[in-house]
Structures are given as C-alpha cells and as structure tokens.
Motif scaffolding. Structure first.
Motif: not given
Lengths: 168, 96, 104
Positions: B13, B40, C20-21, C24, C43, C47
């Motif tokens: 990500t 993140k 999360s991905v 992205g 996210t 996420g």
C-alpha cells in the motif's frame, strides 16, 4: 469547576494507561505533569463544556456503535466500487443543513460525515455543510438526515427538550 | 506468519501511495498521499513491534500519529495563509 | 480457545491487509482529487480498525491493548479532521471537483 476536575481525571487515566511503570518517583512525575497541564489549560481559559464535553459521555458509546456500523457498510460499498472494473462512481456535491445547536455538535456531525467513506465534508459555512459524495445514492442517503438527527440527540443535555440551551 | 502478511500488505500500500505522491498532479494529491503514508507508518510500526515480540514500539506509533496530524495541518495552514497563523488571527477567515 | 482467538485475529489482520491494499488501488485508480479522498478513507478506517483489532486479540487484556485503543481513537479523531482541512483548502484554492450532479 467540574470541567477542570474532568480534565484532571481524564489526563490522569490517560497517563496511567500509557505509562505502565508504577514506581513512586514516576507516579510523582506523572501527577506533577497532569496538574501542571491542568493549571496551564485553566490559565489559558480553555477549560469549558466545549473542550471537556462531559455531557456527551453517556451517549457516545451508543452513537459510536451506530457510526461503526455505518462505516462498515460504506467501506464495503466503496471497496467494491474501487475493485470492480468499469466506472461505478457518480460524484455528487450536495448542501446539507446541520441542525445542531452547538458548534461542537456541528463539528461532530461534519467529522462523522468525513469519517464514513464515500462522503467528505468539503466546507462548513454558517450551519450549511457542503458534502462531496462518491455516488448519487450516497448523497441522497445523506439528504435523508438520519445522521443529523442522531448527532442532535447526542448533543442534547439530559432531560432537556430539543431546543437551544442557554449559552454561558 | 500472519504479522508478515500484514507487513507485506502495508508495504505494498505504501508503494502505491508513493506512486500517487510522485504523480500528483495537484499539490493536494501529494499532501493527501503523504498524510496517508503517515497513517500507514503508524500501522507498520505497530505490527513490526508484534512481529519482533516488542509491543513497546506502540509508543512510537502513538507519537507518530500525533506528529503526522500536526504536520499535515501545519503544511496546509502554511500554504493557505503563507505563515503559521499569526496574521490569520486578524483576518475573518476561520482557523483550520 | 487459544486457537479460536488466533484464527479470529488472523481473519481480522487479513481483512485489514485486504482493505488497505484496496484503498491503495483506489488512490491510483480514482480520476480526481476528491474521489481519491474516498479511497484514502477506506484505508484509513477499515484497514486501520481491522488491523488494530487483530493486534488487540493477540495482546489480550493488557496495557498493550489499552495503547492500541488509544492509537485507534487518535487516528479516528485526527484523520477526518485532516481530510476535511485538506478538502477545504483544495476547494478554496480553486480546484473544482469533477462531478456528475452538482446540487450545491
């Protein structure tokens, strides 16, 4: 006075949970920093019902639960629109009326809208929220006013009718 | 094992977010990407602590979350007003 | 019991990784700044919440869980504030959203 007390209790709890070391000297330092912070905040004159919203405390858990459900639903929806092929979005801008009586209530309303994926508060001007939604359905859902209602119930003091309360 | 999967997902990500930060096109896309990169990082630090068996790393994550927020708002404020708010106090525009 | 908690935490972590991905991917795929913000908030909420919940199950009832709760609360309060500040700044800077329906 009770707001100052609430601030001290809240800060002390935060400190105790984050520290994890309970020796006398560390506890003393923690107590000193809590009291010092409370004194500085008191001197700055920012300890009031807006910065220490004790009156919300009892109703917040239920609202958080409902908001969590909304977040889960719209996450699933937005994630599908991102992953599935083709253009599945229809960006829409709407103007919503924020009926909350206090600025704190309006801030909670705007933040709840933003926290839910699929809708973002772009501007909050004199009680009107400009909301950007990723689909038209999301926007019409918002116009239904369910969240507005719930935040209004959240900010109302106990036992009082849904009218504006006397200002300090 | 499961922490490793989470770490890999976070890193993937982060890479995608970095691509967006490089592509832009507007400066706000870049700020959004960097802000998200910060969140993140907090998750990355937290999971890394568990992977190494040292959950104390969470303290770093907590501080990073706060600094990330303050950093984003500071950059926005600086871009909007050209300073960090001393002048803005006299204008009628509301604070960020 | 232990295996049950481990499985639950596995599922939560994997779900968090997935969302999360997805966020992205959305950051790369969405057409303009305002729609990208919606991808970012996927996210930021799903996420983050799922992953931290998975970690909480691993930590059990300890101070580590308390810290995880604080991380989650801080992020849940600060991330919409930052997003709103960003959106407002972009709109005031004259970046017009590409919209299908404008009901301002």
């Amino acid at each position: 006075m009770r707001y100052l007390l609430g601030l001290i209790i809240g800060a002390a709890t935060l400190w105790l949970l984050l520290s994890g070391v309970y020796k006398p000297i560390v506890l003393g330092l923690g107590g000193f920093s809590v009291l010092f912070c409370a004194y500085v905040c008191h001197r700055m004159g920012i300890v009031d019902r807006e910065s220490v919203p004790l009156h919300l405390l009892a109703r917040v858990p239920l609202y958080a639960l409902w908001l969590g459900g909304e977040i889960a639903k719209s996450n699933w929806d937005v994630a599908k629109r991102i992953v599935l092929p083709g253009r599945r979005i229809s960006p829409t801008i709407v103007r919503l009326r924020a009926h909350q009586s206090s600025e704190l209530g309006q801030a909670i309303f705007a933040n709840s809208i933003t926290l839910t994926p699929g809708t973002v508060t772009v501007a909050l001007r004199s009680g009107d929220a400009i909301v950007h939604a990723i689909t038209e359905d999301n926007a019409t859902d918002m116009e239904g006013g369910d969240m507005d209602q719930r935040v209004r119930r959240l900010e109302r003091p106990f036992g009082a009718p849904a009218r504006r309360e006397a200002s300090e | 094992m499961m922490f490793l999967v989470a770490i890999i997902a976070i890193v993937v990500t982060m890479l995608m977010i970095l691509v967006r930060a490089l592509l832009g096109p507007t400066v706000y896309d870049r700020i959004l990407a960097i802000n998200l990169f910060g969140t993140k990082t907090v998750l990355f630090v937290a999971v890394l602590g568990f992977l190494n068996g040292r959950p104390e790393f969470l303290d770093l994550g907590l501080i990073y979350a706060l600094i990330n927020f303050i950093g984003t708002v500071t950059v926005l404020k600086f871009m909007q007003y050209g300073d960090l708010g001393w002048e803005a106090a006299s204008k009628e525009k509301p604070d960020v | 019991m232990n295996a049950l908690i481990d499985t639950a935490s596995w599922i939560l972590l994997a779900g968090g990784a997935l969302f999360s991905v997805i966020g992205g991917i959305g950051m790369l795929r969405m057409p303009d700044f305002y729609t990208r913000m919606h991808a970012a908030s996927v996210t930021d909420t799903a996420g983050m919440i799922l992953m931290l919940a998975g970690l909480m199950l691993q930590a059990g009832l300890t101070l580590v869980t308390a810290k995880l709760v604080f991380v989650m609360l801080f992020l849940l309060i600060t991330s919409p504030t930052a997003t709103h500040a960003l959106a407002r700044a972009a709109l005031e800077d004259g970046i017009e959203p590409q919209v299908d329906h404008d009901k301002r």
